[in-house]
Enzyme design. Structure first.
Site, PDB file in Angstrom:
ATOM      1  N   CYS A   8     -13.587 -46.245  41.996  1.00 59.26           N
ATOM      2  CA  CYS A   8     -14.450 -47.361  41.581  1.00 59.26           C
ATOM      3  C   CYS A   8     -15.351 -47.704  42.768  1.00 59.26           C
ATOM      4  O   CYS A   8     -15.474 -46.906  43.704  1.00 59.26           O
ATOM      5  CB  CYS A   8     -13.624 -48.548  41.096  1.00 59.26           C
ATOM      6  SG  CYS A   8     -12.541 -49.272  42.343  1.00 59.26           S
ATOM      7  N   ASN A  11     -12.681 -49.880  45.583  1.00 58.84           N
ATOM      8  CA  ASN A  11     -11.284 -49.410  45.708  1.00 58.84           C
ATOM      9  C   ASN A  11     -10.319 -50.541  46.055  1.00 58.84           C
ATOM     10  O   ASN A  11      -9.349 -50.356  46.762  1.00 58.84           O
ATOM     11  CB  ASN A  11     -11.171 -48.263  46.735  1.00 58.84           C
ATOM     12  CG  ASN A  11      -9.832 -47.530  46.741  1.00 58.84           C
ATOM     13  OD1 ASN A  11      -9.351 -47.095  47.786  1.00 58.84           O
ATOM     14  ND2 ASN A  11      -9.215 -47.379  45.600  1.00 58.84           N
ATOM     15  N   CYS A  13      -9.986 -53.149  43.271  1.00 65.14           N
ATOM     16  CA  CYS A  13      -9.639 -53.737  41.965  1.00 65.14           C
ATOM     17  C   CYS A  13      -9.277 -52.666  40.937  1.00 65.14           C
ATOM     18  O   CYS A  13      -8.104 -52.460  40.629  1.00 65.14           O
ATOM     19  CB  CYS A  13     -10.784 -54.610  41.432  1.00 65.14           C
ATOM     20  SG  CYS A  13     -11.122 -56.063  42.441  1.00 65.14           S
ATOM     21  N   ARG A  14     -10.294 -51.996  40.390  1.00 61.05           N
ATOM     22  CA  ARG A  14     -10.046 -51.123  39.242  1.00 61.05           C
ATOM     23  C   ARG A  14      -9.273 -49.853  39.590  1.00 61.05           C
ATOM     24  O   ARG A  14      -8.281 -49.523  38.927  1.00 61.05           O
ATOM     25  CB  ARG A  14     -11.387 -50.761  38.576  1.00 61.05           C
ATOM     26  CG  ARG A  14     -12.058 -51.950  37.902  1.00 61.05           C
ATOM     27  CD  ARG A  14     -13.505 -51.658  37.559  1.00 61.05           C
ATOM     28  NE  ARG A  14     -14.330 -51.528  38.758  1.00 61.05           N
ATOM     29  CZ  ARG A  14     -15.603 -51.196  38.775  1.00 61.05           C
ATOM     30  NH1 ARG A  14     -16.215 -50.931  37.639  1.00 61.05           N
ATOM     31  NH2 ARG A  14     -16.270 -51.121  39.912  1.00 61.05           N
ATOM     32  N   SER A  15      -9.741 -49.108  40.605  1.00 63.82           N
ATOM     33  CA  SER A  15      -9.115 -47.800  40.836  1.00 63.82           C
ATOM     34  C   SER A  15      -7.688 -47.885  41.394  1.00 63.82           C
ATOM     35  O   SER A  15      -6.851 -47.072  40.999  1.00 63.82           O
ATOM     36  CB  SER A  15     -10.008 -46.887  41.689  1.00 63.82           C
ATOM     37  OG  SER A  15     -10.258 -47.417  42.952  1.00 63.82           O
ATOM     38  N   ASP A 125     -16.463 -54.249  36.150  1.00 65.01           N
ATOM     39  CA  ASP A 125     -16.110 -54.718  37.490  1.00 65.01           C
ATOM     40  C   ASP A 125     -15.643 -56.179  37.402  1.00 65.01           C
ATOM     41  O   ASP A 125     -16.405 -57.044  36.983  1.00 65.01           O
ATOM     42  CB  ASP A 125     -17.375 -54.615  38.351  1.00 65.01           C
ATOM     43  CG  ASP A 125     -17.111 -54.954  39.801  1.00 65.01           C
ATOM     44  OD1 ASP A 125     -16.045 -55.526  40.106  1.00 65.01           O
ATOM     45  OD2 ASP A 125     -17.978 -54.650  40.631  1.00 65.01           O
TER      46      ASP A 125
HETATM   47  P1  4NP Z   1     -13.720 -52.513  42.393  1.00 66.93           P
HETATM   48  O1  4NP Z   1     -14.308 -54.000  42.503  1.00 66.93           O
HETATM   49  O2  4NP Z   1     -14.912 -51.587  42.445  1.00 66.93           O
HETATM   50  O3  4NP Z   1     -13.058 -52.510  41.046  1.00 66.93           O
HETATM   51  O4  4NP Z   1     -12.773 -52.335  43.541  1.00 66.93           O
HETATM   52  C1  4NP Z   1     -15.179 -54.370  43.538  1.00 66.93           C
HETATM   53  C2  4NP Z   1     -14.671 -54.707  44.767  1.00 66.93           C
HETATM   54  C3  4NP Z   1     -15.526 -55.077  45.784  1.00 66.93           C
HETATM   55  C4  4NP Z   1     -16.886 -55.121  45.566  1.00 66.93           C
HETATM   56  C5  4NP Z   1     -17.387 -54.765  44.332  1.00 66.93           C
HETATM   57  C6  4NP Z   1     -16.525 -54.379  43.321  1.00 66.93           C
HETATM   58  N1  4NP Z   1     -17.772 -55.521  46.576  1.00 66.93           N
HETATM   59  O5  4NP Z   1     -18.986 -55.567  46.340  1.00 66.93           O
HETATM   60  O6  4NP Z   1     -17.315 -55.797  47.691  1.00 66.93           O
END
Ligand code: 4NP
Length: 156
Positions: A8, A11, A13-15, A125
């Site tokens: 994702c 890295n 939240c989702r992945s 997201d």
């Molecule tokens: P993820 O969520 O892609 O599911 O881990 C996010 C975590 C951090 C950020 C964006 C999405 N960020 O912009 O820091």
């Protein structure tokens, strides 16, 4: 042996949630010797950090303990893994653009293509949203990971 990398943006939240949901499914099926599972992000902003506290809390309520530390995807991942699973359009286009060659590009798949219950085309997201976003991510990932595991078992 199948090596699966979930990807994702951050890295956190989702992945990492996808990785742990898949691990639980693989363990429940007694297939832990047949799979290598990992996750990575497209940005290195959160490198070394555990998963987002909100994601860990929501996942814990469903019995998943997220222990992964964020890491950015690297060139070698495209050779080291058999399947590279992106969560949304942006993830997938970036992964395809990064792929060293056609064979590696073809390893990139969309998490939601494996959903059998949810009618969705991406894993949204949850980072800037509320609690319902995290629950929605977990609902989608549980459905998609079960479908992915069955697809990979059939392809062995
Ligand atoms: P993820 O969520 O892609 O599911 O881990 C996010 C975590 C951090 C950020 C964006 C999405 N960020 O912009 O820091």
């Amino acid at each position: 042996m199948k090596k699966v990398l979930f990807v994702c943006l951050g890295n956190i939240c989702r992945s990492p949630a996808a990785e742990e949901i898949m691990r639980k499914l693989v363990e429940d099926a007694g297939l832990e010797d047949s799979f290598v599972l990992d996750s990575a992000g497209l940005i290195d902003y959160h490198e070394g950090e555990p998963a987002d506290g909100r994601m860990r809390a929501h996942a814990a309520r469903r019995g998943y303990r997220l222990t992964h530390l964020s890491r950015p995807i690297k060139y070698d991942d495209f050779f080291d893994f058999d399947v590279i699973v992106g969560m949304d359009d942006r993830n997938i286009s970036k992964l395809r653009a990064m792929a060293p060659g056609l064979e590696e590009e073809q390893k990139v798949v969309r998490m939601t293509d494996y959903c059998r219950l949810k009618v969705v085309d991406h894993v949204p997201d949850p980072y800037y949203g509320g609690a319902s976003g995290f629950e929605n991510v977990l609902d989608i990932l549980e459905d998609a990971c079960a479908g992915l595991l069955d697809a990979l078992r059939e392809s062995r």
